[in-house]
Design a protein around this motif. Structure first.
Motif, mmCIF file in Angstrom:
data_model
loop_
_atom_site.group_PDB
_atom_site.id
_atom_site.type_symbol
_atom_site.label_atom_id
_atom_site.label_comp_id
_atom_site.label_asym_id
_atom_site.label_seq_id
_atom_site.Cartn_x
_atom_site.Cartn_y
_atom_site.Cartn_z
ATOM 1 N N ALA A 87 24.014 6.932 -9.510
ATOM 2 C CA ALA A 87 23.368 6.781 -8.208
ATOM 3 C C ALA A 87 23.877 5.537 -7.501
ATOM 4 O O ALA A 87 24.002 5.514 -6.263
ATOM 5 N N ASP A 88 24.181 4.498 -8.271
ATOM 6 C CA ASP A 88 24.676 3.251 -7.673
ATOM 7 C C ASP A 88 25.896 3.477 -6.782
ATOM 8 O O ASP A 88 26.082 2.770 -5.789
ATOM 9 N N LEU A 89 26.730 4.438 -7.135
ATOM 10 C CA LEU A 89 27.953 4.656 -6.366
ATOM 11 C C LEU A 89 27.636 5.209 -4.973
ATOM 12 O O LEU A 89 28.216 4.773 -3.977
ATOM 13 N N ASP A 90 26.713 6.157 -4.885
ATOM 14 C CA ASP A 90 26.284 6.671 -3.585
ATOM 15 C C ASP A 90 25.625 5.571 -2.757
ATOM 16 O O ASP A 90 25.865 5.446 -1.559
ATOM 17 N N VAL A 91 24.763 4.796 -3.397
ATOM 18 C CA VAL A 91 24.072 3.714 -2.700
ATOM 19 C C VAL A 91 25.080 2.686 -2.199
ATOM 20 O O VAL A 91 25.020 2.236 -1.047
ATOM 21 N N ALA A 92 26.022 2.316 -3.047
ATOM 22 C CA ALA A 92 27.029 1.329 -2.665
ATOM 23 C C ALA A 92 27.842 1.799 -1.465
ATOM 24 O O ALA A 92 28.172 1.012 -0.568
ATOM 25 N N HIS A 93 28.179 3.091 -1.435
ATOM 26 C CA HIS A 93 28.980 3.615 -0.327
ATOM 27 C C HIS A 93 28.222 3.531 0.994
ATOM 28 O O HIS A 93 28.797 3.137 2.020
ATOM 29 N N CYS A 94 26.941 3.868 0.968
ATOM 30 C CA CYS A 94 26.163 3.762 2.192
ATOM 31 C C CYS A 94 25.968 2.298 2.569
ATOM 32 O O CYS A 94 26.025 1.941 3.751
ATOM 33 N N CYS A 95 25.748 1.435 1.581
ATOM 34 C CA CYS A 95 25.622 0.001 1.849
ATOM 35 C C CYS A 95 26.846 -0.517 2.597
ATOM 36 O O CYS A 95 26.720 -1.244 3.599
ATOM 37 N N THR A 96 28.028 -0.169 2.118
ATOM 38 C CA THR A 96 29.255 -0.657 2.751
ATOM 39 C C THR A 96 29.366 -0.159 4.180
ATOM 40 O O THR A 96 29.674 -0.923 5.104
ATOM 41 N N ASN A 97 29.103 1.131 4.391
ATOM 42 C CA ASN A 97 29.207 1.684 5.736
ATOM 43 C C ASN A 97 28.192 1.068 6.688
ATOM 44 O O ASN A 97 28.516 0.755 7.842
ATOM 45 N N VAL A 98 26.963 0.879 6.227
ATOM 46 C CA VAL A 98 25.941 0.266 7.068
ATOM 47 C C VAL A 98 26.318 -1.187 7.376
ATOM 48 O O VAL A 98 26.108 -1.670 8.495
ATOM 49 N N ALA A 99 26.888 -1.878 6.400
ATOM 50 C CA ALA A 99 27.329 -3.259 6.622
ATOM 51 C C ALA A 99 28.410 -3.332 7.693
ATOM 52 O O ALA A 99 28.422 -4.245 8.523
ATOM 53 N N LEU A 100 29.322 -2.379 7.688
ATOM 54 C CA LEU A 100 30.405 -2.389 8.669
ATOM 55 C C LEU A 100 29.930 -1.943 10.040
ATOM 56 O O LEU A 100 30.420 -2.420 11.067
ATOM 57 N N LEU A 101 28.972 -1.045 10.082
ATOM 58 C CA LEU A 101 28.434 -0.571 11.355
ATOM 59 C C LEU A 101 27.506 -1.585 12.014
ATOM 60 O O LEU A 101 27.558 -1.800 13.230
ATOM 61 N N HIS A 102 26.662 -2.207 11.218
ATOM 62 C CA HIS A 102 25.569 -3.007 11.783
ATOM 63 C C HIS A 102 25.553 -4.466 11.340
ATOM 64 O O HIS A 102 24.710 -5.231 11.803
ATOM 65 N N GLY A 103 26.439 -4.851 10.456
ATOM 66 C CA GLY A 103 26.490 -6.222 9.977
ATOM 67 C C GLY A 103 26.184 -6.309 8.496
ATOM 68 O O GLY A 103 25.419 -5.500 7.956
ATOM 69 N N PRO A 104 26.788 -7.280 7.794
ATOM 70 C CA PRO A 104 26.657 -7.377 6.339
ATOM 71 C C PRO A 104 25.229 -7.395 5.816
ATOM 72 O O PRO A 104 24.951 -6.835 4.745
ATOM 73 N N ALA A 105 24.308 -8.023 6.534
ATOM 74 C CA ALA A 105 22.926 -8.098 6.047
ATOM 75 C C ALA A 105 22.308 -6.728 5.891
ATOM 76 O O ALA A 105 21.470 -6.508 4.994
ATOM 77 N N TRP A 106 22.714 -5.768 6.716
ATOM 78 C CA TRP A 106 22.139 -4.421 6.624
ATOM 79 C C TRP A 106 22.652 -3.685 5.400
ATOM 80 O O TRP A 106 21.974 -2.807 4.866
ATOM 81 N N GLY A 107 23.846 -4.037 4.926
ATOM 82 C CA GLY A 107 24.330 -3.437 3.690
ATOM 83 C C GLY A 107 23.462 -3.833 2.516
ATOM 84 O O GLY A 107 23.101 -2.999 1.673
ATOM 85 N N VAL A 108 23.107 -5.104 2.459
ATOM 86 C CA VAL A 108 22.212 -5.582 1.402
ATOM 87 C C VAL A 108 20.839 -4.942 1.545
ATOM 88 O O VAL A 108 20.209 -4.535 0.563
ATOM 89 N N ARG A 109 20.385 -4.810 2.779
ATOM 90 C CA ARG A 109 19.054 -4.256 3.050
ATOM 91 C C ARG A 109 18.943 -2.805 2.590
ATOM 92 O O ARG A 109 17.899 -2.384 2.083
ATOM 93 N N PHE A 110 20.023 -2.036 2.750
ATOM 94 C CA PHE A 110 19.933 -0.622 2.377
ATOM 95 C C PHE A 110 19.618 -0.460 0.895
ATOM 96 O O PHE A 110 18.798 0.380 0.516
ATOM 97 N N ALA A 111 20.256 -1.235 0.035
ATOM 98 C CA ALA A 111 19.983 -1.143 -1.402
ATOM 99 C C ALA A 111 18.529 -1.482 -1.697
ATOM 100 O O ALA A 111 17.885 -0.841 -2.553
ATOM 101 N N GLU A 112 17.988 -2.454 -0.990
ATOM 102 C CA GLU A 112 16.576 -2.816 -1.184
ATOM 103 C C GLU A 112 15.663 -1.672 -0.763
ATOM 104 O O GLU A 112 14.678 -1.352 -1.439
#
Length: 319
Positions: free
Chosen positions: A227-252
């Motif tokens: 599951a971590d791999l799917d989560v990590a992929h969305c984290c990266t995309n959200v970070a690039l779309l909206h800023g790095p803090a949102w990538g961290v936020r998605f995992a939370e």
């Protein structure tokens, strides 16, 4: 038929194949190209019904791609499996994965309401919904015979492209992380390309409380893995779309929604870094469709800078 010669035109053999999968008395009355497909041609096919109304289908065509058969088999299997769940996906109509009937490998499916939403406005309402949807996907428990193929990662320590101006020490440490073996994991059903560009939203009335997900599309990479791999992929995309803090936020948000990630911080970091470094090789490819969807400020350089900052943030995080 509209758009017979334009970008949305369907090739003759494929059009005849589509026609054979319509109900009696139905016919194709319009086709149009859809944006958003990075690996295949996407078209909306409007079908005229016997009662005078219309309905829409979506045609996905892979042109000159050696992986088309595998991708279409994965998507066919995923759509068939998910039809029995609460995950909102297109309905499978037909597939010609070896181009026996069509000019190129193709898949025909139902059309879902809603649209992709990539703008910054409202991201705080969408991220929790994305997280809950991914938890629901990972909750699907296919029988062993129905599981998709095991996940594949192609990035190695030698293929990573360190962005210009990046924190070289942080990036070197990140590359060292993926030199080691992958952590042990409990297998889950993965989308494998889950990110905002593959999720449809609909808001029937004003206000974030009305926002809902109407569909998850593009299952061509469906896999079995952590599951971590799917989560990590969305984290990266959200970070690039909206800023790095949102990538961290998605995992939370994923964990708050009930999702389970790797138990140790080191194991989580492995998957997060592996996915982020993989996108270092594809910045141009990733950013192009976002600009085409209206995020014109997301140039390749801006996305590269966000990726550099996101990887550094991962490496600087406590634990």
């Amino acid at each position: 038929m509209a758009d017979h010669d334009g970008a949305g035109a369907v090739r003759p053999l494929t059009l005849a194949w589509v026609g054979r999968h319509l109900d009696v008395g139905e016919r194709v009355v319009k086709t149009e190209a859809l944006q958003g497909g990075s690996t295949a041609e996407m078209r909306r096919v409007t079908v005229g019904r016997r009662d005078g109304g219309t309905r829409d289908l979506v045609l996905r065509t892979f042109v000159d791609d050696e992986h088309a058969e595998d991708w279409l088999n994965r998507e066919r299997g995923a759509l068939a499996l998910l039809a029995e769940t609460g995950v909102p996906t297109p309905g499978l109509v037909a597939v010609d994965h070896r181009a026996v009937h069509c000019e190129y490998p193709s898949l025909l499916m139902t059309h879902l309401a809603g649209r992709t939403v990539l703008e910054d406005e409202g991201v705080e309402a969408r991220v929790p919904l994305l997280a809950r949807q991914l938890v629901a996907i990972h909750a699907v428990r296919p029988a062993p015979a129905e599981r998709p193929p095991r996940y594949v990662t192609l990035t190695t320590a030698d293929t990573v492209v360190t962005p210009k101006g990046a924190d070289t020490a942080a990036w070197a440490a990140a590359v060292d992380v993926i030199r080691g073996p992958a952590p042990a994991y409990e297998g889950r059903f993965l989308h494998r390309d889950f990110h905002p560009g593959n999720v449809l939203f609909d808001a029937p009335s004003p206000g974030p409380e009305a926002l809902r997900i109407t569909g998850v599309v593009d299952w061509a990479a469906a896999s079995w893995g952590p599951a971590d791999l799917d989560v990590a992929h969305c984290c990266t995309n959200v970070a690039l779309l909206h800023g790095p803090a949102w990538g961290v936020r998605f995992a939370e948000e994923y964990e708050e929604a009930g999702g389970a990630l790797a138990t140790s911080a080191g194991e989580r970091l492995y998957w997060q870094v592996r996915d982020a470094l993989a996108l270092s090789e594809e910045v141009q490819q990733v950013s192009l469709p976002w600009r085409g969807a209206g995020r014109t400020e997301l140039t390749a350089r801006v996305v590269e800078e966000r990726l550099a900052a996101y990887v550094t943030a991962l490496m600087d995080a406590p634990g």
